[in-house]
Design a protein around this motif. Structure first.
Motif, short mmCIF file in Angstrom:
data_model
loop_
_atom_site.label_atom_id
_atom_site.label_comp_id
_atom_site.label_asym_id
_atom_site.label_seq_id
_atom_site.Cartn_x
_atom_site.Cartn_y
_atom_site.Cartn_z
N VAL A 96 42.48 -32.98 -7.91
CA VAL A 96 41.13 -33.48 -8.11
C VAL A 96 41.20 -34.70 -9.02
CG1 VAL A 96 38.79 -32.94 -8.86
CG2 VAL A 96 40.24 -31.13 -7.93
N ASP A 97 40.71 -35.83 -8.54
CA ASP A 97 40.60 -37.02 -9.38
C ASP A 97 39.25 -37.01 -10.08
OD1 ASP A 97 42.22 -38.88 -6.79
OD2 ASP A 97 43.10 -38.14 -8.65
N PRO B 132 41.71 -23.75 -22.12
CA PRO B 132 43.18 -23.81 -22.04
C PRO B 132 43.78 -22.75 -21.12
CG PRO B 132 42.45 -24.04 -24.31
CD PRO B 132 41.22 -23.68 -23.51
N GLY B 133 43.08 -21.65 -20.92
CA GLY B 133 43.59 -20.60 -20.04
C GLY B 133 43.02 -20.66 -18.65
N ALA B 134 42.56 -21.86 -18.23
CA ALA B 134 41.87 -21.97 -16.94
C ALA B 134 42.74 -21.53 -15.78
CB ALA B 134 41.41 -23.42 -16.73
N GLY B 135 44.05 -21.73 -15.86
CA GLY B 135 44.91 -21.37 -14.74
C GLY B 135 45.37 -19.93 -14.75
N SER B 136 45.12 -19.21 -15.86
CA SER B 136 45.66 -17.86 -15.97
C SER B 136 44.97 -16.88 -15.04
CB SER B 136 45.54 -17.37 -17.42
OG SER B 136 44.17 -17.31 -17.82
N SER C 174 48.18 -22.15 -11.49
CA SER C 174 48.17 -22.94 -12.72
C SER C 174 47.11 -24.03 -12.60
CB SER C 174 49.54 -23.57 -12.98
OG SER C 174 49.89 -24.47 -11.94
N PHE C 175 46.68 -24.54 -13.76
CA PHE C 175 45.71 -25.64 -13.82
C PHE C 175 46.21 -26.60 -14.88
CE2 PHE C 175 42.07 -27.75 -15.75
CZ PHE C 175 41.37 -28.20 -14.64
N GLN C 176 46.47 -27.85 -14.48
CA GLN C 176 46.98 -28.85 -15.41
C GLN C 176 46.22 -30.15 -15.23
OE1 GLN C 176 51.23 -28.27 -14.02
NE2 GLN C 176 51.61 -28.48 -16.21
N VAL D 215 45.62 -30.97 -11.38
CA VAL D 215 46.41 -30.39 -10.30
C VAL D 215 46.32 -28.87 -10.43
CG1 VAL D 215 48.70 -30.13 -9.29
CG2 VAL D 215 47.97 -32.36 -10.18
N ILE D 216 45.86 -28.24 -9.35
CA ILE D 216 45.67 -26.79 -9.32
C ILE D 216 46.64 -26.21 -8.30
CG2 ILE D 216 44.02 -24.91 -8.99
CD1 ILE D 216 41.81 -27.08 -9.40
N ASN D 217 47.42 -25.23 -8.72
CA ASN D 217 48.30 -24.52 -7.80
C ASN D 217 47.83 -23.07 -7.69
OD1 ASN D 217 50.38 -26.54 -7.15
ND2 ASN D 217 50.83 -26.46 -9.33
#
Length: 744
Positions: A398-399, A415-419, A425-427, A439-441
């Motif tokens: 996502v831009d 900070p724990g958005a990807g957990s 993951s969310f970076q 970038v979301i995996n």
């Protein structure tokens, strides 16, 4: 985005003066929320956050929480403690001082209170409790009549009585409410006539389902606020701020005016309401058409908690105390827990929000701009909604962009958005630049079908004086995948071991649901029993690297099949037959290293493989602790343990050996009196065939041995001090020192 700092200095001054003129002379309570956390059965920590107008009165330094169970317990008041210092808002760019005063820019200040509530045994007999607080008064707003009391509340259900099928009949919940991200303040400054995205950013930690709904502003537990008539703009119309020729921006009634106009269509009500709390319309401006229709537009997504609207009214140069550009909005957040198949509302909280409309001078908030996702992995709906398939790893990029490519965008997120994402993951990369992106995996499993994952984000640009802000939620929905994943790709075993393999249908329901019947066919391969070729589960015993392939067919649907394979790698098992130490000669003729010397350790393996790795422990005093046959030079007897591993480290063997170090001794006194104690000059721990020279204290050589045999007992010399030089053979070590002869 267009930065206001790019305007001329005169225009910037005018903008700042316009902001500073909006000061309030009335009251202060703009909004707030109340949350709670269960820290023990029937014990809750209640947190209340209040937001007051900087140009109003000083926020309260104390508060009292009311806990009441309507119809069951009259309740009581609990003193609340102020936590930390009052925090001043930061809606402006860094060059604008972060202050809170009546003669400064419009701003807010946050104050936090906490209280611990422990219900007594009697109180705990009541299931439904309301925590509440209220204080007069709100600032004037455009949508509420008068300046009523600000009322905050939160609801908690201690237990559900008499639930069908439940044992015991009363199900205790010990529920904690959702919490709000600290970056998401409920006093958002939003831009006139621009798309607004505002997310609740509510985080739920109990695993409950959450729903959102618009609710009425309240002045007490039973008294809703009264809503004002809707302002409809000049003569009930909306003027296009950017009309296309032949239309222009000259105000109606002035010479040369030729505006493009939108008039209100159906569905327009006469008064503001909880579900339509501010003037917001969608208009599709049609080229060449002077008059078009506008439709009401204020939407709350009940699943994500994101509010979308476009403010259509703004009153410039009006004092803040008039409230012409302020709107009170309330969102109720309910928690749902499935108990014995029944969805139970275990609690709710309410958030009182104050939207402040500003003219952003052409600056627009940042927006999300998703990159396409390959169709085999998922789909993108709109700007922030993704549908991804099970059993497939999907990468979402996502831009975060601004209309002006040179403006920077900063993303704030949990900070724990990807957990919470399955195997995800969310970076965020290049944050605070014009190329900010996330970038979301995610790799959802079949058990994730139908689940929705929400990632709230707050976007800020670097416009000045007022930052462009957008609060959005990235929504990821998991859908079924018509592809079957069967096996892992590689497994490793040791020679002689067996490996169980399962043709694991990750997605059987993607073909025929639970009624499907499957047939398995394994290809013939070394180490596979032919009688097992049609089984789902097999056990193989290969002696070398071998591929095992299986085809899975649906017995009911022709052509529905999938296949996969696995490579089983076979590593040799190291076998250590023996370890010996190559001790050199020593005068004592014993199996040990002469002190200070070295000896090679020799290892005998059944088979040496080039892929083997070697590790000696401890590694000290070895020439190399990672070779098969190192040289040991310890100064004391040491046990060394060798570990030999196969190339991948899966197969290993260990064995130990003691490297013995002999003693070392040179006397400094001899007593040749015949008692057989210290009668002769005797050394220990020196190589054989060592020469010896003995000198008097005046340096006269009195005795010499080419190969000393520990026999000198002071013959022919008197008592006194003597000096010696010892030299080991073949250029070995030399020793110098002194000793005394004492006969008495």
């Amino acid at each position: 985005m267009k930065k206001l700092l790019r305007l001329s200095s005169l225009l910037v001054t005018a903008v700042l003066l316009a902001f500073s003129s909006q000061k309030s002379y009335a009251t202060h309570m703009q909004g707030g929320d109340m949350t709670y956390a269960c820290i023990a059965p029937n014990t809750f920590v209640v947190t209340m956050k209040l937001y007051s107008d900087c140009s109003g009165v000083t926020p309260p330094s104390s508060a009292s929480l009311n806990a009441k169970s309507t119809g069951c317990n009259p309740g009581r008041n609990i003193p609340m403690t102020k936590i930390g210092a009052t925090r001043i808002g930061d809606p402006y760019c860094p060059s604008i001082p972060k202050t809170c005063a009546s003669n400064q820019l419009v701003n807010y200040q946050e104050v936090v209170f906490k209280a611990t509530v422990t219900f007594s045994a009697t109180e705990a007999q009541c299931a439904d409790w309301i925590f509440s607080w209220s204080e007069c008064c709100r600032p004037s707003t455009a949508n509420l009549n008068g300046q009523g009391t600000l009322y905050l509340e939160a609801y908690v259900k201690l237990f559900t009585p008499n639930l069908p099928g439940a044992t015991p009949t009363n199900i205790v919940h010990n529920n904690s409410s959702p919490e709000f991200n600290n970056l998401n303040i409920p006093i958002p400054f939003v831009c006139y006539n621009q798309e607004v995205r505002y997310s609740m950013n509510a985080l739920e930690f109990d695993g409950d389902s959450v729903s959102y709904e618009l609710d009425s502003s309240m002045e007490s537990a039973t008294l809703p606020a009264t809503y004002n008539p809707i302002g409809s703009g000049p003569n009930g119309t909306i003027i296009n701020p950017a009309p296309q020729p032949p239309f222009n921006t000259i105000p109606p009634g002035q010479p040369g005016s030729n505006p493009q106009i939108a008039i209100f269509g159906g569905g327009v009500t006469t008064n503001y309401s909880p579900t339509y709390p501010l003037s917001s319309y969608n208009v599709t401006w049609t080229q060449g058409q002077q008059v078009v229709f506008a439709q009401p537009y204020f939407f709350l997504d009940p699943q994500t908690g994101e509010i979308a609207f476009r403010p259509s009214e703004y009153y410039p140069n009006t004092a803040s105390n008039l409230g012409k550009n302020k709107y009170a909005v309330v969102v109720k957040i309910k928690e749902w827990r499935k108990i014995n198949g029944v969805m139970v509302n275990v609690g709710y909280i309410r958030r009182d929000i104050m939207f402040i409309i500003e003219d952003c001078g052409g600056n627009t908030p940042p927006v999300t701009d998703p990159r396409p996702v390959p169709p085999i992995f998922g789909t993108v709906i709109g700007d922030t909604v993704y549908k991804v398939q099970t059993c497939t790893s999907t990468r979402i990029t996502v831009d975060f962009k601004d209309q002006n490519a040179n403006d920077s965008v900063t993303v704030f997120f949990n900070p724990g958005a990807g957990s919470t994402l399955p195997n995800g993951s969310f970076q965020v990369f290049d944050n605070g630049t014009s190329k900010t992106r996330a970038v979301i995996n995610i790799t959802p499993l079949p058990s994730d079908i139908g689940r929705v994952f929400l990632i709230p984000v707050r976007l800020e640009d670097n416009s000045c004086p007022l930052k462009g802000v957008s609060n959005e939620v990235i929504k990821i929905e998991v859908i079924s995948n018509n592809r079957v994943d069967i096996l892992d790709t590689v497994q490793t075993i040791c020679l002689g071991e067996s490996l169980p393999i399962t043709a694991n249908l990750m997605r059987p329901d993607s073909i025929l649901g639970d009624t499907a019947s499957y047939r398995y066919q394994w290809e013939a391969a070394p180490g596979l029993n032919p009688a097992d070729q049609k089984k789902k589960n097999i056990v193989v015993t290969p002696t070398q690297d071998t591929w095992y392939r299986v085809t899975v067919r649906n017995a009911s649907l022709n052509g529905c099949f999938d296949y996969d394979s696995i490579l089983v790698k076979v590593n040799p098992i190291p076998v250590i037959n023996d370890i010996k130490v190559a001790y050199g000669p020593n005068k004592e003729n014993k199996q040990h290293i002469v002190y200070g010397r070295s000896a090679q350790i020799n290892v005998n393996l059944s088979k040496v493989d080039t892929g083997f790795t070697y590790s000696w422990s401890p590694g000290r005093d070895l020439s190399d602790s990672t070779v098969m046959n190192p040289i040991a030079s310890p100064l004391k007897t040491t046990k060394y343990t060798l570990t030999v591993k196969s190339a991948d480290g899966q197969c290993k063997a260990t064995k130990s050996v003691d490297v013995i170090v002999g003693p070392f001794f040179l006397p400094n006194v001899i007593t040749p009196n015949g008692d057989k104690l210290n009668d002769v000059f005797e050394y220990v721990g020196i190589q054989p065939n060592t020469s010896l020279k003995i000198f008097s204290r005046w340096g006269v050589l009195i005795k010499e041995y080419s190969s000393y045999d520990n026999s000198f007992g002071g013959e022919g010399v008197s008592d006194g001090t003597y000096y010696y030089i010892m030299q080991e053979p073949n250029g070995g070590k030399s020793y110098k020192g002194w000793f005394e002869i004492v006969r008495d």
